[in-house]
Scaffold this motif. Structure first.
Motif, short mmCIF file in Angstrom:
data_model
loop_
_atom_site.label_atom_id
_atom_site.label_comp_id
_atom_site.label_asym_id
_atom_site.label_seq_id
_atom_site.Cartn_x
_atom_site.Cartn_y
_atom_site.Cartn_z
N UNK A 54 5.77 -8.68 -6.41
CA UNK A 54 4.38 -8.74 -6.87
C UNK A 54 3.45 -9.20 -5.74
N UNK A 55 3.90 -10.20 -4.99
CA UNK A 55 3.07 -10.74 -3.92
C UNK A 55 2.93 -9.76 -2.76
N UNK A 56 3.90 -8.84 -2.63
CA UNK A 56 3.85 -7.85 -1.55
C UNK A 56 3.04 -6.62 -1.91
N UNK A 57 2.67 -6.47 -3.18
CA UNK A 57 1.97 -5.26 -3.62
C UNK A 57 0.62 -5.04 -2.94
N UNK A 58 -0.18 -6.09 -2.66
CA UNK A 58 -1.43 -5.83 -1.93
C UNK A 58 -1.19 -5.17 -0.57
N UNK A 59 -0.13 -5.58 0.12
CA UNK A 59 0.20 -4.96 1.40
C UNK A 59 0.62 -3.50 1.20
N UNK A 60 1.32 -3.22 0.08
CA UNK A 60 1.74 -1.85 -0.22
C UNK A 60 0.51 -0.96 -0.45
N UNK A 61 -0.50 -1.52 -1.11
CA UNK A 61 -1.73 -0.75 -1.34
C UNK A 61 -2.38 -0.35 -0.01
N UNK A 62 -2.32 -1.25 0.96
CA UNK A 62 -2.90 -0.94 2.27
C UNK A 62 -2.10 0.15 2.97
N UNK A 63 -0.77 0.13 2.77
CA UNK A 63 0.07 1.18 3.35
C UNK A 63 -0.31 2.54 2.80
N UNK A 64 -0.70 2.58 1.51
CA UNK A 64 -1.11 3.83 0.88
C UNK A 64 -2.56 4.20 1.21
N UNK A 65 -3.17 3.43 2.12
CA UNK A 65 -4.50 3.79 2.59
C UNK A 65 -5.63 3.43 1.67
N UNK A 66 -5.42 2.43 0.80
CA UNK A 66 -6.48 2.03 -0.12
C UNK A 66 -7.56 1.23 0.61
N UNK A 67 -8.75 1.27 0.05
CA UNK A 67 -9.89 0.56 0.61
C UNK A 67 -9.59 -0.95 0.67
N UNK A 68 -9.69 -1.57 1.86
CA UNK A 68 -9.41 -3.01 1.98
C UNK A 68 -10.23 -3.87 1.02
N UNK A 69 -11.47 -3.46 0.74
CA UNK A 69 -12.31 -4.21 -0.21
C UNK A 69 -11.68 -4.17 -1.61
N UNK A 70 -11.17 -3.02 -2.01
CA UNK A 70 -10.54 -2.89 -3.33
C UNK A 70 -9.24 -3.69 -3.38
N UNK A 71 -8.52 -3.71 -2.27
CA UNK A 71 -7.27 -4.49 -2.22
C UNK A 71 -7.56 -5.97 -2.42
N UNK A 72 -8.65 -6.45 -1.82
CA UNK A 72 -9.04 -7.85 -1.99
C UNK A 72 -9.36 -8.15 -3.44
N UNK A 73 -10.02 -7.21 -4.11
CA UNK A 73 -10.35 -7.40 -5.52
C UNK A 73 -9.09 -7.44 -6.38
N UNK A 74 -8.07 -6.70 -5.96
CA UNK A 74 -6.84 -6.60 -6.76
C UNK A 74 -5.87 -7.75 -6.52
N UNK A 75 -6.04 -8.48 -5.42
CA UNK A 75 -5.08 -9.53 -5.07
C UNK A 75 -4.88 -10.56 -6.18
N UNK A 76 -5.95 -11.10 -6.80
CA UNK A 76 -5.73 -12.08 -7.88
C UNK A 76 -4.90 -11.52 -9.04
N UNK A 77 -5.06 -10.23 -9.32
CA UNK A 77 -4.27 -9.59 -10.38
C UNK A 77 -2.79 -9.73 -10.08
N UNK A 78 -2.40 -9.46 -8.84
CA UNK A 78 -0.98 -9.51 -8.48
C UNK A 78 -0.48 -10.95 -8.34
N UNK A 79 -1.35 -11.86 -7.90
CA UNK A 79 -0.93 -13.25 -7.76
C UNK A 79 -0.61 -13.86 -9.13
#
Length: 293
Positions: A54-79
């Motif tokens: 779960x904690x590694x999922x934000x990094x996985x989103x970046x690997x898939x080329x997702x917008x860094x701003x959106x990844x930041x918004x999603x981080x609390x969800x995964x934490x």
């Protein structure tokens, strides 16, 4: 998120099958208690890799080329999602125990309690209502964590004090780790987990790929995916029920019960899939409009 949850949760179907087998052989089989103990211990051990994923999922989103701003918004969800894995894993094991000894309604009733509580608490935590902290996306999994902790406590109390569960003494000593039992649960459970979570993983990858075509394509895929997920969840519940009933019949050495259960499961599965297929073919616009009500 749901792929990881499903992978770890469906792996515990093996615990229900093993307990169901013992229950079919002898309703007072002492192996039920031992299997329950080892199932709970396995759940506690699997919490750590589940949380790490779960904690590694934000990094996985970046690997898939997702917008860094959106990844930041999603981080609390995964934490908060990582924290929610603790009660979810324990609940998965306890619910399989309830189902295997002939009391699936307990898990059903607890789910009925969980549903409205998570909705209300999510509303408060996502938007910061009623004096609660505003956690945005983290409020969704934060609410799940809080409610699931409460449900876990209730489930443990039922397992300890319900008359039909007291006879097994599942939370009484001696406790102990039986590596052979753990191996049996894992070896039976991981193919089930891979099969079911593989379907959801395919849907997840499809969502990432559709996102490359723009927000409209992604929104359309998400609408379709929600209905597909509903069908998958119903199929999972059906397969779990058939597995446990077959394990009861196998423990009783009742070939007729096994045959009838398999036939009934196949017929019911065809009926459910047929209804979904008919609905998708005849009422596609109606299903789409439901998402906007």
């Amino acid at each position: 998120f749901y792929t990881i949850i499903t992978f770890f949760a469906t792996g515990f179907y093996a615990l229900g099958i093993k307990i169901g087998h013992c229950y079919g052989e002898n309703k007072n089989n002492p192996q039920i208690k031992a299997l329950f103990h080892n199932g709970i211990l396995l759940a506690l051990c699997l919490v750590f890799p589940a949380m790490l994923l779960m904690l590694l999922l934000p990094s996985l989103l970046q690997v898939f080329g997702q917008d860094p701003h959106l990844v930041e918004l999603a981080k609390p969800f995964f934490y908060f999602g990582a924290l929610s894995m603790i009660p979810m894993m324990i609940n998965s094991a306890i619910n399989q125990y309830f189902t295997a000894i002939g009391h699936p309604k307990i898990a059903f009733y607890l789910s009925i309690i969980t549903f409205p509580l998570i909705i209300c608490l999510s509303y408060g935590l996502v938007l910061g209502k009623w004096g609660l902290p505003k956690l945005a996306m983290g409020g969704i999994t934060g609410a799940s964590f809080i409610v699931d902790i409460c449900i876990t406590v209730i489930a443990i109390m039922i397992a300890c004090h319900a008359k039909w569960s007291k006879v097994y003494g599942v939370f009484s000593r001696p406790y102990g780790l039986n590596y052979h039992m753990v191996y049996q649960i894992v070896s039976l459970g991981w193919p089930i987990a891979l099969q079911v979570s593989g379907e959801l993983a395919a849907m997840t990858v499809a969502a990432y790929l559709m996102g490359l075509f723009g927000s409209s394509a992604l929104a359309a895929q998400q609408i379709v995916g929600q209905f597909t997920l509903l069908f998958v969840m119903i199929s999972i519940g059906l397969s779990s029920a058939v597995s446990i009933l077959v394990s009861h019949g196998y423990g009783e050495r009742n070939l007729n019960a096994i045959t009838q259960t398999c036939k009934a499961g196949c017929v019911f599965g065809l009926m459910v899939s047929g209804l979904f297929a008919l609905g998708f073919l005849v009422f596609p616009k109606t299903f789409i409009l439901l998402k906007f009500l």
